[in-house]
Design a protein around this motif. Sequence first.
Motif, PDB file in Angstrom:
ATOM      1  N   ALA A   1      -6.314   4.356  -8.670  1.00  0.00           N
ATOM      2  CA  ALA A   1      -5.866   3.789  -7.396  1.00  0.00           C
ATOM      3  C   ALA A   1      -4.614   4.502  -6.877  1.00  0.00           C
ATOM      4  O   ALA A   1      -4.455   4.681  -5.671  1.00  0.00           O
ATOM      5  CB  ALA A   1      -5.613   2.293  -7.542  1.00  0.00           C
TER       6      ALA A   1
ATOM      7  N   TYR B   1      -4.584   8.399   0.967  1.00  0.00           N
ATOM      8  CA  TYR B   1      -4.468   7.599   2.184  1.00  0.00           C
ATOM      9  C   TYR B   1      -3.169   7.936   2.918  1.00  0.00           C
ATOM     10  O   TYR B   1      -3.142   8.076   4.131  1.00  0.00           O
ATOM     11  CB  TYR B   1      -4.509   6.104   1.843  1.00  0.00           C
TER      12      TYR B   1
ATOM     13  N   LYS C   1     -10.973  -1.234  -0.657  1.00  0.00           N
ATOM     14  CA  LYS C   1      -9.732  -2.016  -0.743  1.00  0.00           C
ATOM     15  C   LYS C   1      -8.499  -1.124  -0.649  1.00  0.00           C
ATOM     16  O   LYS C   1      -7.406  -1.595  -0.356  1.00  0.00           O
ATOM     17  CB  LYS C   1      -9.705  -2.814  -2.042  1.00  0.00           C
ATOM     18  N   LEU C   2      -8.702   0.172  -0.901  1.00  0.00           N
ATOM     19  CA  LEU C   2      -7.600   1.136  -0.833  1.00  0.00           C
ATOM     20  C   LEU C   2      -7.559   1.868   0.506  1.00  0.00           C
ATOM     21  O   LEU C   2      -6.857   2.860   0.658  1.00  0.00           O
ATOM     22  CB  LEU C   2      -7.704   2.126  -1.997  1.00  0.00           C
TER      23      LEU C   2
ATOM     24  N   ARG D   1      -4.371   6.033  -3.171  1.00  0.00           N
ATOM     25  CA  ARG D   1      -3.307   5.605  -2.249  1.00  0.00           C
ATOM     26  C   ARG D   1      -2.536   6.811  -1.708  1.00  0.00           C
ATOM     27  O   ARG D   1      -2.155   6.846  -0.538  1.00  0.00           O
ATOM     28  CB  ARG D   1      -2.354   4.627  -2.936  1.00  0.00           C
TER      29      ARG D   1
ATOM     30  N   PRO E   1      -3.903   0.137   2.321  1.00  0.00           N
ATOM     31  CA  PRO E   1      -4.314   0.021   0.922  1.00  0.00           C
ATOM     32  C   PRO E   1      -3.640  -1.143   0.205  1.00  0.00           C
ATOM     33  O   PRO E   1      -2.484  -1.456   0.474  1.00  0.00           O
ATOM     34  CB  PRO E   1      -3.879   1.345   0.294  1.00  0.00           C
ATOM     35  N   ASP E   2      -4.381  -1.747  -0.692  1.00  0.00           N
ATOM     36  CA  ASP E   2      -3.848  -2.790  -1.565  1.00  0.00           C
ATOM     37  C   ASP E   2      -2.873  -2.120  -2.535  1.00  0.00           C
ATOM     38  O   ASP E   2      -3.261  -1.252  -3.318  1.00  0.00           O
ATOM     39  CB  ASP E   2      -5.002  -3.447  -2.325  1.00  0.00           C
ATOM     40  N   THR E   3      -1.623  -2.514  -2.497  1.00  0.00           N
ATOM     41  CA  THR E   3      -0.592  -1.847  -3.306  1.00  0.00           C
ATOM     42  C   THR E   3      -0.581  -2.304  -4.758  1.00  0.00           C
ATOM     43  O   THR E   3       0.030  -1.652  -5.601  1.00  0.00           O
ATOM     44  CB  THR E   3       0.803  -2.072  -2.703  1.00  0.00           C
TER      45      THR E   3
END
Length: 100
Positions: free
Chosen positions: A14, A21, A57-58, A18, A84-86
């Motif tokens: 992830a 992104y 989700k990211l 991220r 993005p979900d951190t």
Amino acid sequence: VGVFCLSLMGTNLADFVREAYRVLKSNGILKIAEVRSRFESTAKKDELQDFVNVLEKLGFDCLKKDRSNKMFVLLELTKSSQKPDTKLEFTAKPCIYKRR
């Protein structure tokens, strides 16, 4: 365009996604090529779909999944407007290299 070609080897994938992104422009393209054995399905779950769900989700939308190669899986994604979900973490299975 961002490319991860056999490079998602860290303990938390992830973090890599991220960062992609962060550096891609709006509607940027992310291409991922990984060893198929890291996402092979079991009787109860589709591990590749689980990975695609994590990618969503990211902050990425999946445009194309290519499982036609016996050794690799190819994904093409686009950066979405969703942040993005951190807190999300994800680790894939280790690579299994089989002799041909």
